[in-house]
Scaffold this active site. Structure first.
Site, PDB file in Angstrom:
ATOM      1  N   GLY A  34      58.767  35.589  29.851  1.00 22.71           N
ATOM      2  CA  GLY A  34      58.117  35.537  28.546  1.00 22.71           C
ATOM      3  C   GLY A  34      58.311  36.751  27.654  1.00 22.71           C
ATOM      4  N   ASN A  69      60.536  37.132  25.315  1.00 23.34           N
ATOM      5  CA  ASN A  69      60.741  36.675  23.932  1.00 23.34           C
ATOM      6  C   ASN A  69      59.419  36.261  23.291  1.00 23.34           C
ATOM      7  OD1 ASN A  69      63.643  36.542  22.836  1.00 23.34           O
ATOM      8  ND2 ASN A  69      63.873  35.926  24.975  1.00 23.34           N
ATOM      9  N   MET A  78      63.054  26.306  30.541  1.00 23.68           N
ATOM     10  CA  MET A  78      64.200  25.933  31.368  1.00 23.68           C
ATOM     11  C   MET A  78      64.299  24.438  31.668  1.00 23.68           C
ATOM     12  SD  MET A  78      65.426  28.875  31.438  1.00 23.68           S
ATOM     13  CE  MET A  78      66.774  28.886  32.614  1.00 23.68           C
ATOM     14  N   ASN A  99      65.516  27.165  19.719  1.00 23.44           N
ATOM     15  CA  ASN A  99      65.762  27.718  21.050  1.00 23.44           C
ATOM     16  C   ASN A  99      66.505  29.037  20.904  1.00 23.44           C
ATOM     17  OD1 ASN A  99      65.985  27.738  23.959  1.00 23.44           O
ATOM     18  ND2 ASN A  99      68.141  27.180  23.710  1.00 23.44           N
ATOM     19  N   HIS A 158      69.209  31.386  22.984  1.00 26.38           N
ATOM     20  CA  HIS A 158      70.160  31.257  24.095  1.00 26.38           C
ATOM     21  C   HIS A 158      70.964  32.560  24.196  1.00 26.38           C
ATOM     22  CE1 HIS A 158      72.829  29.260  26.910  1.00 26.38           C
ATOM     23  NE2 HIS A 158      73.826  29.842  26.274  1.00 26.38           N
TER      24      HIS A 158
HETATM   25  C1  GRF Z   1      66.306  34.723  27.637  1.00 22.07           C
HETATM   26  O1  GRF Z   1      67.497  35.384  27.946  1.00 22.07           O
HETATM   27  C2  GRF Z   1      66.570  33.522  26.764  1.00 22.07           C
HETATM   28  O2  GRF Z   1      67.632  33.709  25.891  1.00 22.07           O
HETATM   29  C3  GRF Z   1      66.914  32.478  27.786  1.00 22.07           C
HETATM   30  O3  GRF Z   1      66.051  32.707  28.859  1.00 22.07           O
HETATM   31  C4  GRF Z   1      65.676  34.089  28.875  1.00 22.07           C
HETATM   32  C5  GRF Z   1      64.190  34.117  28.830  1.00 22.07           C
HETATM   33  O4  GRF Z   1      63.664  35.407  28.923  1.00 22.07           O
HETATM   34  N1  GRF Z   1      66.800  31.158  27.192  1.00 22.07           N
HETATM   35  P1  GRF Z   1      62.130  35.665  28.585  1.00 22.07           P
HETATM   36  O5  GRF Z   1      61.318  34.685  29.448  1.00 22.07           O
HETATM   37  O6  GRF Z   1      61.920  35.423  27.125  1.00 22.07           O
HETATM   38  O7  GRF Z   1      61.869  37.074  28.994  1.00 22.07           O
END
Ligand code: GRF
Length: 200
Positions: free
Chosen positions: A12, A14, A89, A106, A108
């Site tokens: 989490g 992000n 995911m 999203n 990525h």
């Molecule tokens: C990130 O690298 C995002 O781009 C990918 O999964 C990862 C998630 O990281 N989809 P976080 O849970 O936000 O730390």
């Protein structure tokens, strides 16, 4: 105030960056729910500690469209403007795509269309690219195929491992996700085929 729902599966970071950008005035929005398909996601604990609505909605053993309908139902009372997949995911099923058409973003960790899917930092290293980065895109029915809202590039260094490259990319993810959210919430863009073009 525009309302965000954040969908997560794990760490989490992000989500935390979005919450921090809101708190510090860099993003005008409100997080009305953090939904995790994994009951043990650290992001759920973080959401609770920030006083946000944390919804654990396990997806294990549930078919994609059925799960998407469950998410739609959970979010229905919250009047969500935009859904942000922040390390979510699972594939997004049709009921969610229909209920939030062009309203799901999203993040990525590659420069799409290179390296969709999983383990993409390792894929980038194995391929030998000299730049990688991250992409914020609208979600459609494909795997990481929706129209691109924003990208940021980072160099691949000779000594990189998947982890060091991932860390360099993550710094940019934490910036551009909030910038892309702000752009989409502002409506100051037009769609021309696959191209998202900013309005002046
Ligand atoms: C990130 O690298 C995002 O781009 C990918 O999964 C990862 C998630 O990281 N989809 P976080 O849970 O936000 O730390």
């Amino acid at each position: 105030m525009k309302k965000l729902a954040i969908l997560v599966s794990g760490r989490g970071s992000n989500f935390e960056a979005i919450a921090r950008n809101i708190r510090e005035g860099r993003l005008e929005a409100e997080i009305v729910a953090v939904v995790s398909n994994s009951p043990t996601a650290k992001a759920l604990e973080t959401a609770e500690s920030l006083g946000l609505r944390a919804i654990s909605l396990p997806s294990k053993g549930i078919e994609t469209d059925t799960y998407a309908a469950m998410v739609v139902e959970a979010l229905a009372p919250l009047q969500v403007d935009l859904i942000c997949l922040a390390g979510f995911m699972r594939r997004v099923g049709a009921p969610l795509l229909e209920a939030y058409a062009q309203r799901i973003l999203n993040i990525h960790p590659s420069l799409l269309p290179s390296f969709p899917g999983l383990h993409v930092q390792q894929q980038a290293l194995d391929y030998g690219v000299k730049f990688s980065g991250c992409t914020v895109h609208f979600v459609d029915a494909g795997l990481d195929t929706g129209p691109i809202v924003m990208q940021a590039a980072v160099p691949v260094e000779d000594g990189d491992t998947a982890d060091t490259l991932a860390a360099r990319i993550l710094v940019e993810e934490h910036k551009i996700f909030s910038q892309a959210i702000a752009l989409v919430l502002s409506g100051a863009y037009r769609v021309d085929g696959r191209r998202i073009i900013r309005k002046d």
